[in-house]
Write a protein that holds these residues in place. Structure first.
Motif, short mmCIF file in Angstrom:
data_model
loop_
_atom_site.label_atom_id
_atom_site.label_comp_id
_atom_site.label_asym_id
_atom_site.label_seq_id
_atom_site.Cartn_x
_atom_site.Cartn_y
_atom_site.Cartn_z
N ILE A 1 11.73 1.66 -4.83
CA ILE A 1 10.61 0.73 -4.81
C ILE A 1 11.12 -0.71 -4.74
N GLY A 2 12.18 -1.00 -5.51
CA GLY A 2 12.75 -2.35 -5.47
C GLY A 2 13.31 -2.70 -4.11
N VAL A 3 14.05 -1.79 -3.51
CA VAL A 3 14.62 -2.02 -2.17
C VAL A 3 13.49 -2.22 -1.16
N THR A 4 12.48 -1.37 -1.24
CA THR A 4 11.35 -1.47 -0.31
C THR A 4 10.63 -2.80 -0.47
N ALA A 5 10.42 -3.23 -1.70
CA ALA A 5 9.75 -4.51 -1.93
C ALA A 5 10.54 -5.67 -1.35
N ALA A 6 11.87 -5.61 -1.44
CA ALA A 6 12.70 -6.68 -0.86
C ALA A 6 12.49 -6.77 0.65
N TYR A 7 12.44 -5.63 1.32
CA TYR A 7 12.16 -5.64 2.76
C TYR A 7 10.72 -6.11 3.02
N HIS B 1 0.83 -1.20 0.00
CA HIS B 1 0.00 0.00 0.00
C HIS B 1 0.87 1.26 0.00
N ALA B 2 1.98 1.22 0.73
CA ALA B 2 2.90 2.37 0.77
C ALA B 2 3.50 2.63 -0.60
N ILE B 3 3.83 1.57 -1.33
CA ILE B 3 4.37 1.72 -2.69
C ILE B 3 3.29 2.28 -3.61
N ARG B 4 2.09 1.74 -3.50
CA ARG B 4 1.00 2.16 -4.39
C ARG B 4 0.60 3.61 -4.14
N THR B 5 0.62 4.06 -2.89
CA THR B 5 0.16 5.41 -2.56
C THR B 5 1.30 6.42 -2.51
#
Length: 351
Positions: free
Chosen positions: A59-65, A46-50
């Motif tokens: 976004i890639g780093v965040t998705a890995a976490y 949701h944080a990525i989408r918003t």
């Protein structure tokens, strides 16, 4: 306000601390610099989408976490069967944004690790891989900064569009990484940041980052770039990318294509700074890049106030595609591709 015990800075936009993921909320900048803490992968999606976090590498780093949180939750729920339980969270993360290929690159890398893990608690192994992805992205940005700065003959002034700084990466930045490095070498004397309608990433984020670094920056409306180029003072347009096709076509924030056309007319060079994780060799050209469309309200409103008449229809693409023929150089951590074409991109990626 989160309980993360550090002061928010651009280079700390994505942080893992004591089992939680913290993101510097980019929707609040520059008025407030605050972290938001996350414990669940669905919250991260949701944080990525918003747009709490944005920028393809970040976004890639965040998705890995996010996968770390998903793995931890799946093991708590299903024990040895965690690999079956993690699937829904992985799909949620993958569906968060369609254009930024770094998202899918990071998830694919985490999926490969998952396939080789045993049935015990995967949290530690997943976290180690996410940290590697994060650290590699920071190192890539610094290398991109060095290689990009080497192309610039200074002193000159440059234009950048949207935000491709530390906020958009794991740290340091791609386009702003080049600018940081070149400024330190005395090659850049001023940066002109396009405001970047309709989300104003240039006004809110790029100007803030450059001012934090003490780099001279002037904010301008997107439509002012042509008149500035006509003065002869601009040496380069320097931007990031969300996806680069196999032929060198570049998807970046809407307005980049028009800026590249203006640059070609005025004899200004265009540099695209991006890690190799942004290059998608599965797409022959930019025509195959999915272009995200966002909410009409982003165009209908400005500063919390409606500016368009009721019933007005809206076209709100987030990205456009700049043909490779308008790009003078793609700068990656592996090297520089001048006058990009399919053969040169394949050679770089197979090196």
């Amino acid at each position: 306000m989160s309980d993360l015990p550090i002061n928010p800075t651009p280079d700390d936009a994505v942080r893992w601390h004591e089992g939680r993921l913290y993101l510097l909320d980019q929707r609040l900048l520059p008025e407030r610099a605050e972290f938001v803490g996350y414990d669940q992968a669905a919250e991260v999606a949701h944080a990525i989408r918003t747009m709490v976090v944005r920028g393809a590498p970040a976004i890639g780093v965040t998705a890995a976490y996010g996968v770390v949180l998903a793995g931890h939750a799946a093991y708590k729920l299903a024990g040895a069967d965690w690999k079956q339980a993690i699937g829904d969270d992985l799909e949620r993360l993958a569906a968060a944004r369609p254009t930024a290929v770094n998202l899918f690159w990071a998830l694919q890398r985490m999926r490969r690790l998952i396939a080789h893990l045993e049935h015990g608690d995967p949290t530690e192994a997943l976290l180690a891989e996410a940290i590697r992805i994060h650290e590699e992205d920071c190192a890539a940005s610094r290398r991109i900064g060095e290689l990009g700065a080497a192309l610039i003959e200074g002193p000159t002034e440059v234009i950048t569009h949207c935000n491709a700084g530390a906020l958009a990466t794991g740290g340091y930045g791609t386009a702003l990484g080049v600018i940081r490095s070149a400024y330190a070498q005395g090659k850049i004397i001023r940066v002109y940041a396009d405001e970047t309608r309709p989300w104003l990433q240039g006004a809110r984020l790029t100007a803030w980052e450059l001012m934090q670094d003490g780099i001279p920056v002037s904010l301008q409306a997107d439509c002012a770039a042509a008149s500035l180029m006509a003065t002869g003072r601009i040496g380069w347009v320097i931007v990031g990318a969300d996806r680069i096709a196999a032929n060198g076509d570049v998807a970046n924030k809407i307005g980049t294509y028009g800026l590249a056309i203006l640059a070609r007319y005025h004899g200004v060079k265009v540099m695209v700074a991006a890690p190799t994780s942004t290059i998608d060799l599965t797409l022959a050209s930019g025509q195959g890049i999915p272009i995200e469309e966002r909410e009409p309200t982003e165009v209908l409103n400005c500063g919390g106030r409606r500016v368009a008449p009721e019933g007005c229809e809206v076209r709100n693409p987030v990205f456009d595609v700049t043909p490779a023929v308008l790009v003078d150089a793609i700068v990656t951590e592996r090297g520089v591709i001048e006058s990009p074409n399919p053969a040169r991109l394949r050679a770089l990626m197979s090196d």
